[in-house]
Scaffold this motif. Structure first.
Motif, PDB file in Angstrom:
ATOM      1  N   PRO A 129       0.819  -1.216   0.000  1.00 49.53           N
ATOM      2  CA  PRO A 129       0.000   0.000   0.000  1.00 49.53           C
ATOM      3  C   PRO A 129       0.856   1.272   0.000  1.00 49.53           C
ATOM      4  N   GLY A 130       0.562   2.143  -0.964  1.00 50.91           N
ATOM      5  CA  GLY A 130       1.283   3.399  -1.083  1.00 50.91           C
ATOM      6  C   GLY A 130       2.671   3.283  -1.665  1.00 50.91           C
ATOM      7  N   MET A 131       3.088   2.061  -1.954  1.00 49.63           N
ATOM      8  CA  MET A 131       4.435   1.823  -2.480  1.00 49.63           C
ATOM      9  C   MET A 131       4.374   1.657  -4.005  1.00 49.63           C
ATOM     10  N   GLY A 132       5.522   1.523  -4.608  1.00 51.18           N
ATOM     11  CA  GLY A 132       5.624   1.470  -6.056  1.00 51.18           C
ATOM     12  C   GLY A 132       5.341   0.125  -6.670  1.00 51.18           C
ATOM     13  N   VAL A 133       5.475   0.122  -7.979  1.00 53.13           N
ATOM     14  CA  VAL A 133       5.224  -1.054  -8.804  1.00 53.13           C
ATOM     15  C   VAL A 133       6.430  -1.238  -9.716  1.00 53.13           C
ATOM     16  N   THR A 134       6.834  -2.479  -9.896  1.00 47.77           N
ATOM     17  CA  THR A 134       7.807  -2.781 -10.935  1.00 47.77           C
ATOM     18  C   THR A 134       7.122  -3.739 -11.900  1.00 47.77           C
ATOM     19  N   GLY A 135       7.314  -3.505 -13.185  1.00 45.03           N
ATOM     20  CA  GLY A 135       6.626  -4.349 -14.149  1.00 45.03           C
ATOM     21  C   GLY A 135       7.328  -4.377 -15.482  1.00 45.03           C
ATOM     22  N   VAL A 136       7.021  -5.435 -16.212  1.00 44.51           N
ATOM     23  CA  VAL A 136       7.603  -5.585 -17.544  1.00 44.51           C
ATOM     24  C   VAL A 136       6.554  -6.173 -18.484  1.00 44.51           C
TER      25      VAL A 136
ATOM     26  N   ILE B 214       8.900  -0.713 -16.312  1.00 48.21           N
ATOM     27  CA  ILE B 214       8.683   0.472 -15.490  1.00 48.21           C
ATOM     28  C   ILE B 214       8.960   0.120 -14.033  1.00 48.21           C
ATOM     29  N   HIS B 215       9.491   1.079 -13.323  1.00 51.57           N
ATOM     30  CA  HIS B 215       9.671   0.947 -11.875  1.00 51.57           C
ATOM     31  C   HIS B 215       9.269   2.291 -11.290  1.00 51.57           C
ATOM     32  N   SER B 216       8.318   2.272 -10.346  1.00 46.04           N
ATOM     33  CA  SER B 216       7.780   3.539  -9.846  1.00 46.04           C
ATOM     34  C   SER B 216       8.055   3.763  -8.368  1.00 46.04           C
ATOM     35  N   TRP B 217       8.161   5.031  -8.038  1.00 39.48           N
ATOM     36  CA  TRP B 217       8.305   5.509  -6.665  1.00 39.48           C
ATOM     37  C   TRP B 217       7.234   6.569  -6.454  1.00 39.48           C
ATOM     38  N   PRO B 218       6.011   6.167  -6.093  1.00 41.11           N
ATOM     39  CA  PRO B 218       4.930   7.152  -5.952  1.00 41.11           C
ATOM     40  C   PRO B 218       5.214   8.197  -4.884  1.00 41.11           C
TER      41      PRO B 218
ATOM     42  N   VAL C  32      11.414   4.377 -16.882  1.00 42.29           N
ATOM     43  CA  VAL C  32      10.852   3.596 -17.985  1.00 42.29           C
ATOM     44  C   VAL C  32      11.973   3.194 -18.929  1.00 42.29           C
ATOM     45  N   ASP C  33      11.907   1.952 -19.393  1.00 41.53           N
ATOM     46  CA  ASP C  33      12.906   1.374 -20.279  1.00 41.53           C
ATOM     47  C   ASP C  33      12.159   0.672 -21.407  1.00 41.53           C
TER      48      ASP C  33
ATOM     49  N   ILE D  87       2.512   5.880 -22.175  1.00 44.76           N
ATOM     50  CA  ILE D  87       2.758   5.661 -20.746  1.00 44.76           C
ATOM     51  C   ILE D  87       2.685   6.986 -19.998  1.00 44.76           C
ATOM     52  N   ALA D  88       3.372   8.002 -20.503  1.00 43.80           N
ATOM     53  CA  ALA D  88       3.361   9.313 -19.849  1.00 43.80           C
ATOM     54  C   ALA D  88       1.951   9.885 -19.800  1.00 43.80           C
TER      55      ALA D  88
END
Length: 127
Positions: free
Chosen positions: A53-60, A70-74, A81-82, A99-100
């Motif tokens: 909760p409230g933390m980021g997501v990493t995904g491919v 993508i790897h996020s730091w909310p 983004v790669d 994405i943006a």
């Protein structure tokens, strides 16, 4: 017969700042899949991990043409983004723009590289 490629693909690396949904795994998954479609790529599978909760997501998004990640730091309003796509038929910039736009973020520090063995003009394309 078309001339041989001078490189095998384009690799975009970008920082996204601002936006929303950087902690929403469902939104990020949909965003990755839609980005593949926008680029004209073939989506094989998406994989994500939400850090809580409230933390980021990493995904491919695994693509026949390579990948979008993508790897996020909310907590910082930031996502890395790669995007790497082989060949000339796909549009990695369209994927980045989607994405943006989906995340309501601005693109900063965008770098594009030509990738490939025997590239006639390897390296940095633009920033």
């Amino acid at each position: 017969m078309s001339p041989p490629l001078s490189y095998q693909g384009i690799h975009l690396i970008a920082d996204l700042h601002g936006g929303h949904g950087l902690d929403d795994a469902e939104l990020v998954a949909r965003c990755l899949a839609d980005a593949a479609v926008a680029a004209g790529a073939t989506l094989i599978e998406t994989r994500l991990h939400h850090f809580g909760p409230g933390m980021g997501v990493t995904g491919v998004a695994l693509l026949a043409e390579s990948h979008i990640s993508i790897h996020s730091w909310p907590e910082h309003g930031y996502a890395a983004v790669d995007i790497f796509m082989c060949g000339v038929a796909n549009d990695p910039d369209a994927a980045l723009a989607l994405i943006a736009d989906t995340l309501g973020a601005r693109i900063e520090n965008r770098v594009a590289l030509r990738r490939g063995y025997g590239a006639l003009e390897p390296g940095l394309i633009d920033r």
